[in-house]
Write a protein that holds these residues in place. Structure first.
Motif, short mmCIF file in Angstrom:
data_model
loop_
_atom_site.label_atom_id
_atom_site.label_comp_id
_atom_site.label_asym_id
_atom_site.label_seq_id
_atom_site.Cartn_x
_atom_site.Cartn_y
_atom_site.Cartn_z
N THR A 88 83.73 78.20 -24.88
CA THR A 88 83.69 79.64 -24.39
C THR A 88 84.89 79.19 -23.63
O THR A 88 85.68 78.25 -22.61
CB THR A 88 82.78 80.22 -23.29
OG1 THR A 88 82.31 79.68 -22.41
CG2 THR A 88 81.57 80.24 -24.42
N TYR A 89 85.40 80.25 -23.03
CA TYR A 89 86.37 80.60 -22.13
C TYR A 89 86.73 79.60 -21.24
O TYR A 89 87.32 78.87 -19.78
CB TYR A 89 87.20 81.90 -21.77
CG TYR A 89 87.52 81.38 -20.62
CD1 TYR A 89 89.75 81.51 -20.54
CD2 TYR A 89 88.20 82.72 -19.94
CE1 TYR A 89 90.36 81.48 -19.26
CE2 TYR A 89 88.94 82.67 -18.27
CZ TYR A 89 90.11 82.30 -18.71
OH TYR A 89 91.02 82.76 -18.09
N GLU A 90 85.52 80.16 -20.05
CA GLU A 90 84.64 79.39 -18.84
C GLU A 90 84.80 78.39 -18.81
O GLU A 90 84.90 77.55 -17.87
CB GLU A 90 83.73 80.24 -18.79
CG GLU A 90 83.40 81.67 -17.69
CD GLU A 90 83.71 82.62 -18.73
OE1 GLU A 90 83.41 82.14 -20.37
OE2 GLU A 90 84.25 84.19 -19.11
N ASP A 91 84.35 77.58 -19.95
CA ASP A 91 84.17 76.35 -20.93
C ASP A 91 85.53 75.23 -20.42
O ASP A 91 85.68 74.42 -19.50
CB ASP A 91 83.40 76.15 -21.70
CG ASP A 91 82.24 76.03 -21.69
OD1 ASP A 91 81.31 75.97 -20.62
OD2 ASP A 91 81.74 76.42 -23.18
N GLN A 93 93.99 84.92 -21.00
CA GLN A 93 93.40 84.04 -21.44
C GLN A 93 93.94 82.11 -21.36
O GLN A 93 93.62 81.70 -20.66
CB GLN A 93 91.70 83.87 -22.07
CG GLN A 93 91.09 84.71 -20.85
CD GLN A 93 89.88 85.30 -22.12
OE1 GLN A 93 89.59 84.67 -23.14
NE2 GLN A 93 88.41 85.58 -22.03
N LEU A 99 90.73 83.39 -27.46
CA LEU A 99 90.77 83.21 -26.05
C LEU A 99 92.45 84.74 -25.97
O LEU A 99 92.51 84.92 -27.38
CB LEU A 99 91.86 82.30 -25.79
CG LEU A 99 91.29 81.03 -25.91
CD1 LEU A 99 92.17 80.07 -25.05
CD2 LEU A 99 90.06 81.34 -24.35
N LYS A 119 96.10 75.32 -15.85
CA LYS A 119 95.55 74.46 -16.07
C LYS A 119 95.87 72.71 -16.03
O LYS A 119 95.47 71.96 -15.84
CB LYS A 119 94.08 74.03 -16.62
CG LYS A 119 93.12 75.64 -16.89
CD LYS A 119 92.80 75.00 -14.87
CE LYS A 119 91.31 76.06 -14.28
NZ LYS A 119 91.24 75.71 -12.71
N LEU A 129 88.14 76.74 -18.64
CA LEU A 129 88.36 76.53 -17.00
C LEU A 129 88.41 75.65 -16.02
O LEU A 129 88.49 74.78 -15.35
CB LEU A 129 88.73 77.84 -16.93
CG LEU A 129 89.25 78.54 -17.30
CD1 LEU A 129 88.20 80.12 -16.31
CD2 LEU A 129 90.05 78.84 -16.80
N GLU A 130 86.92 74.48 -17.05
CA GLU A 130 86.22 73.16 -16.36
C GLU A 130 86.58 72.49 -17.31
O GLU A 130 86.36 71.08 -16.71
CB GLU A 130 85.08 72.93 -15.94
CG GLU A 130 84.38 74.46 -15.52
CD GLU A 130 85.15 74.73 -13.77
OE1 GLU A 130 85.12 74.20 -13.11
OE2 GLU A 130 84.95 76.04 -13.31
N TYR A 131 87.21 72.25 -18.09
CA TYR A 131 87.75 71.41 -19.43
C TYR A 131 88.27 70.34 -18.46
O TYR A 131 89.45 70.65 -17.42
CB TYR A 131 88.20 71.38 -20.01
CG TYR A 131 88.05 70.23 -21.17
CD1 TYR A 131 86.38 70.81 -21.99
CD2 TYR A 131 88.89 69.67 -22.08
CE1 TYR A 131 86.85 69.35 -23.18
CE2 TYR A 131 88.81 69.13 -22.48
CZ TYR A 131 87.51 68.35 -23.53
OH TYR A 131 87.46 67.46 -24.72
#
Length: 283
Positions: free
Chosen positions: A8-11, A38, A34, A45, A13-15
């Protein structure tokens, strides 16, 4: 090229973009859908993860919405053309190599994609670092400069990657010419065309709607296979702008990077309508 499913988009951001893109150069996420905003934050990032050195100079991050083929000649698109290979062969390029500051990463978020044959509507890549390793003209290219159109910037014929330190061929598009006249450059361009024509040298992304693809514009050339206008539309994002050099980084390049203003940019400052943008570029 690495394909990733189920995030997901939230994933995102942590990739760990830094290590993955350094190894694979092309990273694609299936069905992530996205929004333009986003996509903007994912582009930022890439800088935060060290994928590109400079983010805030010039058009360091930009999102162009609604890229649907309007700017592409009708003879490359269906129904006038239905030959995927013709469109691929005639459209090899790397973005912005005709400028002094060259885009680091391209991102494509496929917002609309109608079902087509799997050979249609692809983005096709070729690894310019890999071609350098195979190239029989390394010695001549070592000291050569090339002029790149349409904007006419002159760069070394080879490029040192600013993050990995690897060497790649510097390619803009087929209009690239040698500074100075030497017969070997015509032989080199014929060799390059032949290598780009080999399917074994190509990497392909076959799209579905919602896909999100990131690729390193500093060491890849890309093109597309035929599609029908209106059946394929994406938001194009760019991240990072860097100068070109070969070998040891020149002092003037380091100085230019040191002088890039580090102001905070907002999404609203960096989003453009692609159709209007391309129409302006053509004027």
């Amino acid at each position: 090229m690495l394909r990733v499913d189920g995030l997901t988009y939230e994933d995102l951001l942590e990739y760990d973009f830094g290590s993955v893109l350094k190894e694979h150069k092309i990273l694609g996420f299936k069905g992530v859908y996205l929004t333009p905003e986003q996509q903007f934050f994912v582009c930022k990032k890439l800088y935060e993860h060290g994928c590109c050195i400079s983010l805030y100079g010039g058009n360091g991050v930009s999102i162009y919405t609604g890229t649907d083929g309007t700017h592409v000649g009708d003879h490359f698109l269906a129904p006038e053309n239905t030959d995927p290979e013709f469109t691929i062969t005639e459209n090899w390029h790397a973005d912005n190599n005709d400028d002094v500051w060259v885009t680091s990463y391209i991102t494509l978020s496929m917002t609309h994609f109608e079902e087509m044959d799997n050979s249609w509507g692809n983005t096709v890549f070729i690894d310019l670092e890999d071609l350098y390793e195979k190239c029989p003209y390394k010695e001549q290219l070592e000291t050569a400069d090339v002029k790149n159109f349409p904007n006419g910037a002159t760069h070394p014929a080879l490029r040192t990657h600013p993050v990995s330190g690897k060497t790649a061929l510097l390619y803009s598009d087929p209009r690239q010419v040698l500074v100075g006249e030497e017969d070997w450059f015509n032989d080199y361009k014929r060799w390059l065309i032949e290598e780009m024509g080999k399917e074994t040298n190509r990497l392909r992304w076959v799209y579905d709607e919602g896909d999100f693809v990131i690729f390193d514009n500093r060491c890849l050339a890309h093109t597309f296979s035929v599609f029908e206008q209106g059946k394929r539309s994406f938001n194009r994002g760019i991240a990072g702008t860097e100068m070109v050099w070969y070998g040891e980084k020149p002092a003037h390049v380091q100085q230019a990077e040191n002088n890039i203003p580090q102001h905070v940019i907002s999404f609203e400052e960096c989003v453009y309508d692609a159709v209007s943008f391309y129409q302006t570029e053509e004027l």
